[in-house]
Scaffold this active site. Structure first.
Site, PDB file in Angstrom:
ATOM      1  N   THR A 166      10.856 -40.237  10.740  1.00 36.77           N
ATOM      2  CA  THR A 166      11.676 -39.054  10.472  1.00 36.77           C
ATOM      3  C   THR A 166      11.517 -38.580   9.042  1.00 36.77           C
ATOM      4  O   THR A 166      11.374 -37.379   8.772  1.00 36.77           O
ATOM      5  CB  THR A 166      13.158 -39.366  10.755  1.00 36.77           C
ATOM      6  N   GLN A 201      13.143 -36.166  16.069  1.00 35.44           N
ATOM      7  CA  GLN A 201      13.745 -35.664  14.836  1.00 35.44           C
ATOM      8  C   GLN A 201      12.710 -34.843  14.055  1.00 35.44           C
ATOM      9  O   GLN A 201      11.531 -35.207  14.003  1.00 35.44           O
ATOM     10  CB  GLN A 201      14.243 -36.817  13.965  1.00 35.44           C
ATOM     11  N   GLN A 223      17.697 -31.389  15.159  1.00 38.38           N
ATOM     12  CA  GLN A 223      18.144 -32.730  14.774  1.00 38.38           C
ATOM     13  C   GLN A 223      17.547 -33.096  13.413  1.00 38.38           C
ATOM     14  O   GLN A 223      16.336 -33.032  13.210  1.00 38.38           O
ATOM     15  CB  GLN A 223      17.714 -33.761  15.817  1.00 38.38           C
ATOM     16  N   ASP A 224      18.437 -33.455  12.450  1.00 40.06           N
ATOM     17  CA  ASP A 224      18.021 -33.883  11.109  1.00 40.06           C
ATOM     18  C   ASP A 224      17.332 -32.756  10.329  1.00 40.06           C
ATOM     19  O   ASP A 224      16.268 -32.949   9.740  1.00 40.06           O
ATOM     20  CB  ASP A 224      17.085 -35.095  11.194  1.00 40.06           C
ATOM     21  N   ASP A 245      23.380 -34.496  13.362  1.00 36.93           N
ATOM     22  CA  ASP A 245      23.214 -35.044  12.008  1.00 36.93           C
ATOM     23  C   ASP A 245      22.374 -34.104  11.145  1.00 36.93           C
ATOM     24  O   ASP A 245      21.465 -34.543  10.435  1.00 36.93           O
ATOM     25  CB  ASP A 245      22.541 -36.430  12.066  1.00 36.93           C
ATOM     26  N   ARG A 309      29.140 -38.531  11.134  1.00 36.03           N
ATOM     27  CA  ARG A 309      28.979 -39.868  11.698  1.00 36.03           C
ATOM     28  C   ARG A 309      28.656 -40.837  10.559  1.00 36.03           C
ATOM     29  O   ARG A 309      27.968 -40.481   9.591  1.00 36.03           O
ATOM     30  CB  ARG A 309      27.835 -39.909  12.714  1.00 36.03           C
TER      31      ARG A 309
END
Length: 399
Positions: A166, A201, A223-224, A245, A309
């Protein structure tokens, strides 16, 4: 199917058009129709523009080029731009049509001298620059100056799978200190993954250097999206889009007047299944002075999402004076399914508004901050901005 390492221009353009749909019509995020007037806006991204800096232009010559050949695309480009270097500032001009010395952002970054104490402004004309860009630690004090976050963009399509992790999937990676970006977007145009997809990601930018600042920038992904990794960072009036996230890392960062737009999967009426989260902060020790503070921001879009989170046990995130739509899950926060983190995380809210700001059903470890508790997180003192941020503002005005 694995994505090709080399980006496909037509596919990326279509993906970028989808991002524009998210930007202007976030509630229609999953409508993939190409019938949209924004196509004209996408085409217009390739047209040249005048710089935003207040340089005087006296000449009326239309023969501005760097290869000794007449280029009609440069007719309305300032003939005396970039200006000569001055002791404090050097300008590196980037234009996709060849009207500057550089046609790619990475080439301009490579031309900046190593370990320069000057402010090196990489002035980037309108356009979508399909390239993977790295600002190495050896090149501090670089500014990326775009022409508007909806007009200038750097885009690539790596994923955790294609990049072997990632962290390495970022379209732009900044490892140098003293980085500034203004009026530009950072985009990862990899396909939007379904929740739970493996190795999907896709980071738009990774910020690993200290003392970085972003004014009027866009961050687009799913995502990310924004890897707010390490160091002290400042975000002002930025647009940040993602699903899961989409702001993550272990930096100490202040976000002021930013728009946070979720493109998480919509949840059918009457259901309350979680489809995304805004933050995943990674503070690992009580002694670490890191965390994210959001002040006077807004959260909207689609899905049923958490504010944060607990990626690491001492995760720290604060929302103050922030407008939250009804996409925020009533419990607000998640401990990464590790109840031991309930005792160590620091999740605070202060005088937020909107349907998603109701604290009645928040998780027990979420804090309703007092006037005294919230004070350290409300301004640039949180990131020691009095020590480094003002000269950045001055350099933007004088450059």
């Amino acid at each position: 199917m694995q994505m090709s390492a080399k980006i496909n221009g037509a596919a990326a353009a279509a993906a970028f058009l989808l991002f524009y749909t998210h930007l202007y019509f976030p509630t229609t995020v999953h409508l993939y129709s190409s019938a949209t007037p924004l196509l004209g806006a996408l085409v217009n991204l390739t047209t040249p523009s005048l710089p935003l800096y207040p340089f005087s232009v006296d000449s009326t010559s239309t023969h501005h080029q760097y290869d000794c050949k007449y280029n009609p695309l440069c007719d309305d480009f300032p003939p005396d731009f970039p200006p000569p270097d001055i002791p404090a500032v050097s300008i590196f001009c980037v234009d996709p049509n060849g009207c500057c010395e550089f046609t790619t952002v990475q080439a301009a970054v490579d031309a900046v001298p190593n370990h320069s104490s000057k402010r090196n402004v990489v002035w980037i004309n309108k356009g979508i620059y399909f390239e993977k860009v790295t600002v190495p630690a050896s090149k501090p004090n670089i500014t990326f100056q775009g022409q508007g976050f909806d007009l200038t963009a750097i885009a690539w399509n790596d994923t955790a799978k294609s990049a072997n992790g990632t962290f390495y999937s970022a379209s732009v990676s900044v490892f140098a200190s003293g980085f500034i970006a203004k009026n530009i977007s950072f985009i990862n145009v990899a396909p939007i993954p379904r929740p739970g997809a493996v190795d999907a990601q896709a980071v738009a930018i990774r910020i690993n250097g200290d003392q970085a600042a972003f004014w009027g920038c866009g961050f687009f992904g799913a995502q990310d999206t924004l890897h707010d990794d390490r160091g002290r960072h400042y975000f002002k009036e930025c647009f940040i889009q993602g699903s899961i996230d989409f702001i993550f890392g272990d930096a100490r960062s202040l976000y002021e007047n930013c728009r946070l737009i979720s493109i998480a999967d919509p949840v059918p009426s009457g259901q309350r299944s979680i489809t995304g989260s805004v933050t995943a902060h990674a503070r690992v020790s009580e002694d670490d002075n890191t965390g994210y503070s959001f002040v006077n921001c807004s959260i909207g879009g689609t899905g049923w999402i958490w504010l944060g989170r607990a990626w690491r046990p001492y995760s720290r995130v604060i929302f103050a004076y922030t407008s939250m739509s009804d996409i925020i899950a009533s419990e607000g926060w998640n401990d990464w399914n590790d109840h031991t983190r309930d005792q160590t995380v620091f999740y605070g809210e202060y005088k937020c508004t909107g349907d998603g700001a109701n604290l009645a059903d928040r998780v027990p470890y979420a804090q309703k901050l007092s006037d005294v508790q919230v004070l350290p997180y409300l301004n640039t003192s949180f990131i020691d901005g009095d020590q480094w941020l003002k000269p950045y503002c001055d350099s933007l005005i004088s450059a």
